[in-house]
Motif scaffolding. Structure first.
Motif, PDB file in Angstrom:
ATOM      1  N   LEU A   1      14.537  12.820   1.168  1.00  0.00           N
ATOM      2  CA  LEU A   1      13.210  12.214   0.981  1.00  0.00           C
ATOM      3  C   LEU A   1      13.337  10.784   0.465  1.00  0.00           C
ATOM      4  CD1 LEU A   1      10.085  12.493   0.812  1.00  0.00           C
ATOM      5  CD2 LEU A   1      10.420  13.369  -1.512  1.00  0.00           C
ATOM      6  N   PHE A   2      14.232  10.546  -0.484  1.00  0.00           N
ATOM      7  CA  PHE A   2      14.436   9.198  -1.014  1.00  0.00           C
ATOM      8  C   PHE A   2      14.963   8.254   0.070  1.00  0.00           C
ATOM      9  CE2 PHE A   2      15.510  11.534  -5.194  1.00  0.00           C
ATOM     10  CZ  PHE A   2      14.165  11.722  -5.459  1.00  0.00           C
ATOM     11  N   VAL A   3      15.865   8.754   0.895  1.00  0.00           N
ATOM     12  CA  VAL A   3      16.399   7.937   1.992  1.00  0.00           C
ATOM     13  C   VAL A   3      15.279   7.586   2.975  1.00  0.00           C
ATOM     14  CG1 VAL A   3      17.964   7.931   3.970  1.00  0.00           C
ATOM     15  CG2 VAL A   3      18.740   8.854   1.792  1.00  0.00           C
ATOM     16  N   ALA A   4      14.434   8.560   3.287  1.00  0.00           N
ATOM     17  CA  ALA A   4      13.324   8.308   4.225  1.00  0.00           C
ATOM     18  C   ALA A   4      12.359   7.278   3.645  1.00  0.00           C
ATOM     19  CB  ALA A   4      12.595   9.623   4.521  1.00  0.00           C
ATOM     20  N   ASP A   5      12.053   7.381   2.352  1.00  0.00           N
ATOM     21  CA  ASP A   5      11.174   6.405   1.709  1.00  0.00           C
ATOM     22  C   ASP A   5      11.777   5.005   1.766  1.00  0.00           C
ATOM     23  OD1 ASP A   5       9.052   5.448  -0.253  1.00  0.00           O
ATOM     24  OD2 ASP A   5      10.865   5.164  -1.445  1.00  0.00           O
ATOM     25  N   TYR A   6      13.064   4.899   1.483  1.00  0.00           N
ATOM     26  CA  TYR A   6      13.729   3.591   1.535  1.00  0.00           C
ATOM     27  C   TYR A   6      13.672   3.017   2.948  1.00  0.00           C
ATOM     28  CZ  TYR A   6      17.331   0.044   0.702  1.00  0.00           C
ATOM     29  OH  TYR A   6      18.010  -1.150   0.584  1.00  0.00           O
ATOM     30  N   ALA A   7      13.906   3.870   3.950  1.00  0.00           N
ATOM     31  CA  ALA A   7      13.872   3.412   5.338  1.00  0.00           C
ATOM     32  C   ALA A   7      12.473   2.935   5.731  1.00  0.00           C
ATOM     33  CB  ALA A   7      14.329   4.548   6.258  1.00  0.00           C
ATOM     34  N   VAL A   8      11.441   3.667   5.303  1.00  0.00           N
ATOM     35  CA  VAL A   8      10.064   3.262   5.623  1.00  0.00           C
ATOM     36  C   VAL A   8       9.748   1.927   4.981  1.00  0.00           C
ATOM     37  CG1 VAL A   8       7.629   3.817   5.238  1.00  0.00           C
ATOM     38  CG2 VAL A   8       9.208   5.594   6.016  1.00  0.00           C
ATOM     39  N   ARG A   9      10.104   1.749   3.715  1.00  0.00           N
ATOM     40  CA  ARG A   9       9.804   0.494   3.025  1.00  0.00           C
ATOM     41  C   ARG A   9      10.610  -0.666   3.606  1.00  0.00           C
ATOM     42  NH1 ARG A   9      11.129   0.405  -2.195  1.00  0.00           N
ATOM     43  NH2 ARG A   9      12.322   2.314  -2.189  1.00  0.00           N
ATOM     44  N   TRP A  10      11.849  -0.395   3.976  1.00  0.00           N
ATOM     45  CA  TRP A  10      12.657  -1.434   4.626  1.00  0.00           C
ATOM     46  C   TRP A  10      12.014  -1.851   5.950  1.00  0.00           C
ATOM     47  CZ3 TRP A  10      15.426  -1.301   9.319  1.00  0.00           C
ATOM     48  CH2 TRP A  10      16.285  -2.365   9.518  1.00  0.00           C
ATOM     49  N   ARG A  11      11.517  -0.884   6.707  1.00  0.00           N
ATOM     50  CA  ARG A  11      10.872  -1.165   7.991  1.00  0.00           C
ATOM     51  C   ARG A  11       9.566  -1.941   7.795  1.00  0.00           C
ATOM     52  NH1 ARG A  11      11.937  -1.494  13.455  1.00  0.00           N
ATOM     53  NH2 ARG A  11      10.050  -1.017  14.649  1.00  0.00           N
ATOM     54  N   LEU A  12       8.752  -1.533   6.812  1.00  0.00           N
ATOM     55  CA  LEU A  12       7.472  -2.193   6.584  1.00  0.00           C
ATOM     56  C   LEU A  12       7.641  -3.609   6.054  1.00  0.00           C
ATOM     57  CD1 LEU A  12       5.384   0.712   4.979  1.00  0.00           C
ATOM     58  CD2 LEU A  12       5.165  -0.222   7.291  1.00  0.00           C
ATOM     59  N   SER A  13       8.722  -3.854   5.333  1.00  0.00           N
ATOM     60  CA  SER A  13       8.922  -5.189   4.766  1.00  0.00           C
ATOM     61  C   SER A  13       9.185  -6.229   5.843  1.00  0.00           C
ATOM     62  CB  SER A  13      10.084  -5.166   3.768  1.00  0.00           C
ATOM     63  OG  SER A  13      11.326  -5.025   4.438  1.00  0.00           O
TER      64      SER A  13
ATOM     65  N   ARG B   1       0.832  -1.212   0.000  1.00  0.00           N
ATOM     66  CA  ARG B   1       0.000   0.000   0.000  1.00  0.00           C
ATOM     67  C   ARG B   1       0.862   1.256   0.000  1.00  0.00           C
ATOM     68  NH1 ARG B   1      -2.997  -3.188   3.712  1.00  0.00           N
ATOM     69  NH2 ARG B   1      -2.063  -2.065   5.474  1.00  0.00           N
ATOM     70  N   TRP B   2       1.960   1.232   0.761  1.00  0.00           N
ATOM     71  CA  TRP B   2       2.866   2.384   0.798  1.00  0.00           C
ATOM     72  C   TRP B   2       3.463   2.649  -0.588  1.00  0.00           C
ATOM     73  CZ3 TRP B   2       4.466   6.275   3.939  1.00  0.00           C
ATOM     74  CH2 TRP B   2       5.653   6.916   3.608  1.00  0.00           C
ATOM     75  N   GLU B   3       3.922   1.592  -1.240  1.00  0.00           N
ATOM     76  CA  GLU B   3       4.540   1.756  -2.555  1.00  0.00           C
ATOM     77  C   GLU B   3       3.535   2.258  -3.585  1.00  0.00           C
ATOM     78  OE1 GLU B   3       6.361  -2.004  -3.454  1.00  0.00           O
ATOM     79  OE2 GLU B   3       8.264  -1.381  -2.573  1.00  0.00           O
ATOM     80  N   GLU B   4       2.305   1.758  -3.516  1.00  0.00           N
ATOM     81  CA  GLU B   4       1.293   2.186  -4.485  1.00  0.00           C
ATOM     82  C   GLU B   4       0.951   3.660  -4.308  1.00  0.00           C
ATOM     83  OE1 GLU B   4      -3.084   0.811  -6.151  1.00  0.00           O
ATOM     84  OE2 GLU B   4      -2.087  -0.332  -4.569  1.00  0.00           O
ATOM     85  N   ARG B   5       0.950   4.129  -3.056  1.00  0.00           N
ATOM     86  CA  ARG B   5       0.586   5.524  -2.798  1.00  0.00           C
ATOM     87  C   ARG B   5       1.731   6.481  -3.116  1.00  0.00           C
ATOM     88  NH1 ARG B   5      -2.075   4.341   3.147  1.00  0.00           N
ATOM     89  NH2 ARG B   5      -4.015   3.364   2.411  1.00  0.00           N
ATOM     90  N   THR B   6       2.970   6.047  -2.965  1.00  0.00           N
ATOM     91  CA  THR B   6       4.107   6.964  -3.080  1.00  0.00           C
ATOM     92  C   THR B   6       4.847   6.876  -4.406  1.00  0.00           C
ATOM     93  OG1 THR B   6       5.589   5.331  -2.046  1.00  0.00           O
ATOM     94  CG2 THR B   6       4.474   6.911  -0.587  1.00  0.00           C
ATOM     95  N   GLU B   7       4.570   5.861  -5.230  1.00  0.00           N
ATOM     96  CA  GLU B   7       5.367   5.650  -6.435  1.00  0.00           C
ATOM     97  C   GLU B   7       5.317   6.851  -7.376  1.00  0.00           C
ATOM     98  OE1 GLU B   7       8.229   3.771  -7.809  1.00  0.00           O
ATOM     99  OE2 GLU B   7       7.012   2.425  -6.594  1.00  0.00           O
ATOM    100  N   LEU B   8       4.129   7.331  -7.702  1.00  0.00           N
ATOM    101  CA  LEU B   8       4.009   8.450  -8.624  1.00  0.00           C
ATOM    102  C   LEU B   8       4.568   9.758  -8.052  1.00  0.00           C
ATOM    103  CD1 LEU B   8       0.525   7.695 -10.215  1.00  0.00           C
ATOM    104  CD2 LEU B   8       2.777   7.387 -11.247  1.00  0.00           C
ATOM    105  N   PRO B   9       4.250  10.123  -6.793  1.00  0.00           N
ATOM    106  CA  PRO B   9       4.869  11.340  -6.240  1.00  0.00           C
ATOM    107  C   PRO B   9       6.396  11.259  -6.190  1.00  0.00           C
ATOM    108  CG  PRO B   9       2.984  10.700  -4.904  1.00  0.00           C
ATOM    109  CD  PRO B   9       3.217   9.582  -5.867  1.00  0.00           C
ATOM    110  N   LEU B  10       6.934  10.083  -5.879  1.00  0.00           N
ATOM    111  CA  LEU B  10       8.383   9.950  -5.825  1.00  0.00           C
ATOM    112  C   LEU B  10       9.001  10.015  -7.220  1.00  0.00           C
ATOM    113  CD1 LEU B  10       8.857   7.248  -3.051  1.00  0.00           C
ATOM    114  CD2 LEU B  10       9.517   9.652  -2.948  1.00  0.00           C
TER     115      LEU B  10
END
Length: 220
Positions: free
Chosen positions: A58-70, A11-20
């Protein structure tokens, strides 16, 4: 590799892919202005640098969030190796257009193009973005180096085109270690893109001819 769309990571990736993706284009634009606009006022140059750094954070924060959620730790790094590469080399983020297309299609339920057309389209767009980012990077590293043959951005674009197409005329070549590392990456990217396009086009031709043979009436 995409995760389950119903999982927190999906869900995180689907919501953030286009803005990123939009942020990655802005990152590329701000970097390009700093590299190419030599007469830019110091205040504007500092503003471009601030935008570049803020977007990388911002890219680092996104990577950290996705790493945490995985919840997979090293497994996430292995399965998302492209994300790890573009985190270190953020100029390559626009190359992730394939994932952006996937996010759009999940919202529209079905792809508009055939598999072969999508591969060729992805490869073409990736080549343009990769070539522009590579030209910027090698120009930034080379244009002021002693004995450099890549003195202008036009030289860098010419070098990029000959490298990505694996022609390699050799009339302009990098002389710095950073420029040569970029060259190695461009060579690998060019070979991969060329292989993807030729393979997909060949498969399309085979399918087309096979379909014609099936529809052809039997000889009397």
């Amino acid at each position: 590799m995409h995760d389950d769309h119903d999982s927190p990571l999906g869900r995180w990736e689907e919501r953030t892919e286009l803005p990123l993706f939009a942020a990655s284009l802005l990152f590329l634009a701000s970097y390009a202005v700093r590299v190419l606009a030599h007469d830019l006022a110091p205040a504007w140059r500092d503003a471009c640098l601030a935008v570049t750094v803020a977007l990388w954070v911002l890219f680092v924060a996104d990577y950290a969030v996705r790493w945490r959620l995985s919840g997979r730790r090293l497994g996430f790094v292995r399965t998302h190796w492209l994300d790890t590469v573009v985190l270190v080399l953020p100029l390559l983020r626009p190359v992730r257009m394939v994932r952006v297309y996937g996010a759009v299609q999940r919202r529209r339920d079905r792809p508009r193009l055939s598999l072969h057309a999508r591969v060729i389209t992805y490869a073409g767009l990736t080549a343009v973005l990769l070539g522009f980012a590579g030209a910027l990077s090698v120009y930034h590293q080379e244009h002021a180096a002693p004995g450099a043959s890549i003195r202008t951005f036009g030289d860098a674009l010419w070098w990029t085109c000959s490298t990505l197409t694996t022609v390699g005329y050799g009339d302009v070549t990098p002389v710095t270690w950073a420029g040569r590392l970029i060259a190695v990456a461009m060579m690998g990217g060019g070979m991969a893109l060329l292989g993807a396009v030729t393979g997909s086009f060949s498969a399309w031709l085979i399918q087309t001819f096979a379909r014609e043979d099936e529809n052809r009436p039997p000889a009397g």
